[in-house]
Scaffold this motif. Sequence first.
Motif, PDB file in Angstrom:
ATOM      1  N   ILE A  69       0.153  22.293  -0.247  1.00  0.00           N
ATOM      2  CA  ILE A  69      -1.309  22.201  -0.130  1.00  0.00           C
ATOM      3  C   ILE A  69      -1.732  21.996   1.317  1.00  0.00           C
ATOM      4  CG2 ILE A  69      -3.312  20.783  -0.747  1.00  0.00           C
ATOM      5  CD1 ILE A  69      -1.940  20.243  -3.422  1.00  0.00           C
ATOM      6  N   THR A  70      -1.095  21.059   1.990  1.00  0.00           N
ATOM      7  CA  THR A  70      -1.543  20.661   3.328  1.00  0.00           C
ATOM      8  C   THR A  70      -0.772  21.340   4.450  1.00  0.00           C
ATOM      9  OG1 THR A  70      -0.013  18.774   3.442  1.00  0.00           O
ATOM     10  CG2 THR A  70      -2.157  18.415   2.397  1.00  0.00           C
ATOM     11  N   THR A 126       0.851  -1.193   0.000  1.00  0.00           N
ATOM     12  CA  THR A 126       0.000   0.000   0.000  1.00  0.00           C
ATOM     13  C   THR A 126       0.883   1.238   0.000  1.00  0.00           C
ATOM     14  OG1 THR A 126      -0.101   0.123   2.414  1.00  0.00           O
ATOM     15  CG2 THR A 126      -1.792  -1.191   1.298  1.00  0.00           C
ATOM     16  N   LEU A 127       0.335   2.345  -0.520  1.00  0.00           N
ATOM     17  CA  LEU A 127       1.099   3.587  -0.611  1.00  0.00           C
ATOM     18  C   LEU A 127       0.134   4.759  -0.720  1.00  0.00           C
ATOM     19  CD1 LEU A 127       3.897   5.020  -1.054  1.00  0.00           C
ATOM     20  CD2 LEU A 127       3.487   4.727  -3.506  1.00  0.00           C
ATOM     21  N   ASN A 128       0.422   5.842   0.000  1.00  0.00           N
ATOM     22  CA  ASN A 128      -0.315   7.095  -0.153  1.00  0.00           C
ATOM     23  C   ASN A 128       0.433   7.997  -1.129  1.00  0.00           C
ATOM     24  OD1 ASN A 128      -2.545   6.678   1.520  1.00  0.00           O
ATOM     25  ND2 ASN A 128      -1.397   7.252   3.346  1.00  0.00           N
ATOM     26  N   VAL A 129      -0.301   8.758  -1.909  1.00  0.00           N
ATOM     27  CA  VAL A 129       0.305   9.550  -2.976  1.00  0.00           C
ATOM     28  C   VAL A 129       1.242  10.618  -2.417  1.00  0.00           C
ATOM     29  CG1 VAL A 129      -1.512  11.311  -3.112  1.00  0.00           C
ATOM     30  CG2 VAL A 129      -0.211  10.713  -5.168  1.00  0.00           C
ATOM     31  N   GLN A 130       1.001  11.096  -1.181  1.00  0.00           N
ATOM     32  CA  GLN A 130       1.859  12.133  -0.634  1.00  0.00           C
ATOM     33  C   GLN A 130       3.249  11.629  -0.295  1.00  0.00           C
ATOM     34  OE1 GLN A 130      -1.013  11.122   0.775  1.00  0.00           O
ATOM     35  NE2 GLN A 130      -0.908  11.073   3.005  1.00  0.00           N
ATOM     36  N   HIS A 131       3.447  10.310  -0.328  1.00  0.00           N
ATOM     37  CA  HIS A 131       4.759   9.760  -0.021  1.00  0.00           C
ATOM     38  C   HIS A 131       5.637   9.609  -1.264  1.00  0.00           C
ATOM     39  CE1 HIS A 131       3.724   9.072   4.127  1.00  0.00           C
ATOM     40  NE2 HIS A 131       2.668   8.363   3.792  1.00  0.00           N
ATOM     41  N   LEU A 132       5.122   9.953  -2.440  1.00  0.00           N
ATOM     42  CA  LEU A 132       5.944   9.938  -3.648  1.00  0.00           C
ATOM     43  C   LEU A 132       6.894  11.136  -3.611  1.00  0.00           C
ATOM     44  CD1 LEU A 132       3.218   8.973  -6.241  1.00  0.00           C
ATOM     45  CD2 LEU A 132       5.194   7.591  -5.612  1.00  0.00           C
ATOM     46  N   GLY A 173     -10.831  20.660   1.314  1.00  0.00           N
ATOM     47  CA  GLY A 173     -10.019  21.157   0.204  1.00  0.00           C
ATOM     48  C   GLY A 173      -8.741  20.363   0.036  1.00  0.00           C
ATOM     49  N   ASN A 174      -8.081  20.034   1.160  1.00  0.00           N
ATOM     50  CA  ASN A 174      -6.863  19.226   1.085  1.00  0.00           C
ATOM     51  C   ASN A 174      -7.132  17.873   0.451  1.00  0.00           C
ATOM     52  OD1 ASN A 174      -5.626  21.322   2.382  1.00  0.00           O
ATOM     53  ND2 ASN A 174      -5.293  20.258   4.318  1.00  0.00           N
ATOM     54  N   LEU A 175      -8.206  17.219   0.904  1.00  0.00           N
ATOM     55  CA  LEU A 175      -8.510  15.887   0.388  1.00  0.00           C
ATOM     56  C   LEU A 175      -8.871  15.928  -1.092  1.00  0.00           C
ATOM     57  CD1 LEU A 175     -10.611  14.509   3.392  1.00  0.00           C
ATOM     58  CD2 LEU A 175      -8.207  14.078   2.860  1.00  0.00           C
ATOM     59  N   THR A 176      -9.580  16.986  -1.507  1.00  0.00           N
ATOM     60  CA  THR A 176      -9.923  17.108  -2.930  1.00  0.00           C
ATOM     61  C   THR A 176      -8.659  17.266  -3.775  1.00  0.00           C
ATOM     62  OG1 THR A 176     -12.038  18.136  -2.342  1.00  0.00           O
ATOM     63  CG2 THR A 176     -11.246  18.453  -4.596  1.00  0.00           C
ATOM     64  N   ALA A 177      -7.730  18.114  -3.292  1.00  0.00           N
ATOM     65  CA  ALA A 177      -6.493  18.312  -4.039  1.00  0.00           C
ATOM     66  C   ALA A 177      -5.659  17.030  -4.086  1.00  0.00           C
ATOM     67  CB  ALA A 177      -5.688  19.444  -3.409  1.00  0.00           C
ATOM     68  N   ALA A 228      -7.319  16.186  13.330  1.00  0.00           N
ATOM     69  CA  ALA A 228      -7.165  15.723  11.950  1.00  0.00           C
ATOM     70  C   ALA A 228      -8.188  16.378  11.030  1.00  0.00           C
ATOM     71  CB  ALA A 228      -7.297  14.202  11.895  1.00  0.00           C
ATOM     72  N   LEU A 229      -9.426  16.500  11.474  1.00  0.00           N
ATOM     73  CA  LEU A 229     -10.459  17.133  10.648  1.00  0.00           C
ATOM     74  C   LEU A 229     -10.155  18.599  10.396  1.00  0.00           C
ATOM     75  CD1 LEU A 229     -13.705  15.559  12.163  1.00  0.00           C
ATOM     76  CD2 LEU A 229     -12.813  15.196   9.858  1.00  0.00           C
ATOM     77  N   ALA A 230      -9.559  19.261  11.364  1.00  0.00           N
ATOM     78  CA  ALA A 230      -9.300  20.687  11.242  1.00  0.00           C
ATOM     79  C   ALA A 230      -8.017  20.983  10.480  1.00  0.00           C
ATOM     80  CB  ALA A 230      -9.236  21.332  12.628  1.00  0.00           C
ATOM     81  N   GLN A 231      -7.151  19.989  10.318  1.00  0.00           N
ATOM     82  CA  GLN A 231      -5.858  20.264   9.699  1.00  0.00           C
ATOM     83  C   GLN A 231      -5.708  19.478   8.392  1.00  0.00           C
ATOM     84  OE1 GLN A 231      -2.895  19.520  12.721  1.00  0.00           O
ATOM     85  NE2 GLN A 231      -3.852  20.913  14.184  1.00  0.00           N
ATOM     86  N   PHE A 232      -5.109  18.304   8.441  1.00  0.00           N
ATOM     87  CA  PHE A 232      -4.794  17.579   7.212  1.00  0.00           C
ATOM     88  C   PHE A 232      -6.038  17.158   6.447  1.00  0.00           C
ATOM     89  CE2 PHE A 232      -3.679  13.863   4.705  1.00  0.00           C
ATOM     90  CZ  PHE A 232      -2.485  14.243   4.120  1.00  0.00           C
ATOM     91  N   PHE A 233      -7.094  16.760   7.170  1.00  0.00           N
ATOM     92  CA  PHE A 233      -8.284  16.188   6.519  1.00  0.00           C
ATOM     93  C   PHE A 233      -9.334  17.238   6.196  1.00  0.00           C
ATOM     94  CE2 PHE A 233      -6.224  12.470   8.122  1.00  0.00           C
ATOM     95  CZ  PHE A 233      -6.604  11.434   7.285  1.00  0.00           C
ATOM     96  N   ARG A 234      -8.910  18.469   5.915  1.00  0.00           N
ATOM     97  CA  ARG A 234      -9.865  19.460   5.424  1.00  0.00           C
ATOM     98  C   ARG A 234     -10.338  19.036   4.035  1.00  0.00           C
ATOM     99  NH1 ARG A 234      -6.035  23.299   7.453  1.00  0.00           N
ATOM    100  NH2 ARG A 234      -5.384  23.702   5.311  1.00  0.00           N
TER     101      ARG A 234
END
Length: 838
Positions: free
Chosen positions: A145-146, A129-135, A201-205, A193-199
């Motif tokens: 963005i975040t 597994t991999l999250n795109v922000q780790h590329l 707009g961040n998730l959409t980007a 998390a909801l107020a910072q990384f998981f906004r």
Amino acid sequence: MSEQPSRVRRGRLRIYLGAAPGVGKTFAMLDEGNRRLERGADVVVGFVETHGRAATEAAIAGLEVLPRAVHAHRGIDLGELDVDALIARDPDIALIDELAHTNAPGGRHPKRWEDVEEVLAAGIDVITTLNVQHLESLNDVVRDITGVVQRETIPDHVARAADQIELVDMSPQALRRRLAHGNVYPPDRIDAALAQFFREGNLTALREIALLWLADRVDAALEQYRQANEISQPWRARERVVVALSGDPEGDALVRRAIRIVERASGGQLYAVHVTHADGLTSGSEHDLARQRRLVEDADGTFHVVAGERVSEAVLDFARGVNASQIVVGESTRSRVRAAFSLTDTRGIIRGSEDIDVLVVSHHGVETGRLRRRREGRLSGRRVAAGWTMAAVGVPALAGLLVWSGSSDELSFALMAFLSLTVGVAAVGGLGPALLAAALSAVCTNFFFSEPRLTLHIARPEDAIAIALLFLVAVGVSRLVSGAATRAREATAARAEADLVTSASLDVIAGGDAIPALLARLREGFGLAGLRIVTADGATIGTDPAAPAGEPAAVLPLEDGARVLLWGEPLPPRSMRVVLAVCAQAAALAERRDAAVDRARARTDRERGEVRRAILAAVSHDLRTPLAGIVAAASALSSPSLDVDEADARALLADIRISADRLQHLVDDLLDMTRIDTGAVTATAQPTWIMDTLVAACAGVDPDAVELDVADDVGQVEIDGGLLERVIANLVENAVRHSPADVPVRVSTRRSATELVIAIVDRGAGVPEADRDRMFESFQRLGDAPGGAGLGLGLAVARGLATAIGADLRADDTPGGGLTMVVTVPLGDEPPAVGSAP
């Protein structure tokens, strides 16, 4: 390490890619593992972190889980993937979570993706597994963005080399609901998390980044498949529009039309291409191309410049290379007559496009382009008039001359004479007068020199052919000569403009003060009445001293809203491009100059701020320390509740005196440094006994800590004795502070006819040569001040005061260890005064 089983092939890598934590990558990986297990594959969980999620724990329950390798780090046991055990187990498929994870110290590899590489090399398939922000390539984008810097990244080539990548997608709203329900993080981390990384707009980007990255990989795979199978025709998997630009102003309309086509197609891509010719005189306007490049890039398209002999072939090759679905071109700007008898670039693109659609855009700029080319290639009125006169008068005159001279019997001679005259007319007046001359020459040849004479009838067929050839050859040669003359004029104009641009560029390089002279040169070179460059807010960047008042005749745009104001007669487009290019250089120079001034001002402000912070830090510590000692001792002496005997009172008074002396010294250093920085130090030279000055300078330290070695011939020197005393006092105090307690500092002198040298020698640790210049800067302690005492100003004050009295201060090594401060005082021609002070 266990022996690695031998396999014929390398393992296959499958990655479940997500836009953010919590989208379900691990669950999807485990679900795939269970599915493969049901089909009979040997599946082992190499490493999976459940994070306490019930669904993940349930999915892992039916799978074999490999024990973890434990590594102790700072008293904590950390479990990591056991690569040796996994390779020894030799399953068909290994499930390894979190590909970008950083391993605990002591493991085989620093990163988990390196563990996975070794497992793949052993022939074991891996699902991870991999999250795109780790590329790695997207790390900066995600940070912007975040606002979160990802410490764990993997090189892009690791992910791109995967045999299969599957996107695990979830809408931002659904992910935030999952997070709020406690399915991602523990309750104490949900709100943050909801107020910072998981906004949202961040998730959409992040979701868009993941989709685009995967789409690019799909495009690369598709292109690789087409190349491997030698498929040359485009596959319209995505709308890719290529707009061909010639460098004319009408190209703006083509770009806007192509943008509208791309915007209507989801996932469309825009390419702009300009073909350069070997002949630089036929290239387009750099100003127009720069403006069109900005239009393309603002629409997220890409601008390309390619070289080619034939424009149509170069455009088609580029379109096939990017797998284009459409080509947008403009209507040919050639005249209708020329277009009818030649293969224009537009018609060539249409004929060779095959499966690529070609959209020909007709717009009002086409006729403008024709008129512009016609105007740019037009001769002066005087030359055209001379050409018409030569044709109308010269041909009859030549015919009369030939008849009078008796040359009428030779038709071939007459043909050559008229052909020569026609070529001369073409060279002087261009193609129009040459056509008239050719027609008149044919008529005169027929009337005067072809049988039967003095009639327009032709008796012999060969005479008719000769006269027809005269006309055709005259027309062809006239066209070539006219074109060559036009090219020669254009080359001469281009050379003159290049010389002007070169000299103007030299003025630009010379600096911002040369801008008025540059504008004056442009005004003189192009016959303008005045020239001025202004910014978007109306500020003048540069102005020609001769620029008149009143409204300008033309206003030309530059980048960032800047404008060029012109007074005088309108310029042709070619000259206008040169003026714009040079003015753009001048504007860029002025911008760089202003930026340099701003940087220098910011650097000065920053340095002043650092000095202020250093002073405040010094005041808050070094100045408060003696004050605190004075206050404590004074409070003890004045307190009625304390019974202080005479000995304690004397000790407390001594502490007060010592603290006051230290405070006085610190304040003196600060005041001296302020005077030095502001240039307020003025030296007054007068006869000074050096021995007395040295004794006074050493009075502030323990007499046993200093050893004076003063030569008998030192005597008097014309110098500011007070400032020299402060210099020596600071150097001696600094040397005593850094010398061993049982080794005294030696102060020695040496005098010659030209200079007095005073050396302060200590046996301390010394200072590395690389730090010796820095130690004379303000607030520099170099980390060696005992107990942090002092402001770090002593040596800075000493050098500043030494400079004020005309002396030189430098630091040398002491033989055997330590540092020697050398003060060199230049002397005049007067003989030294020998003896001691009265």
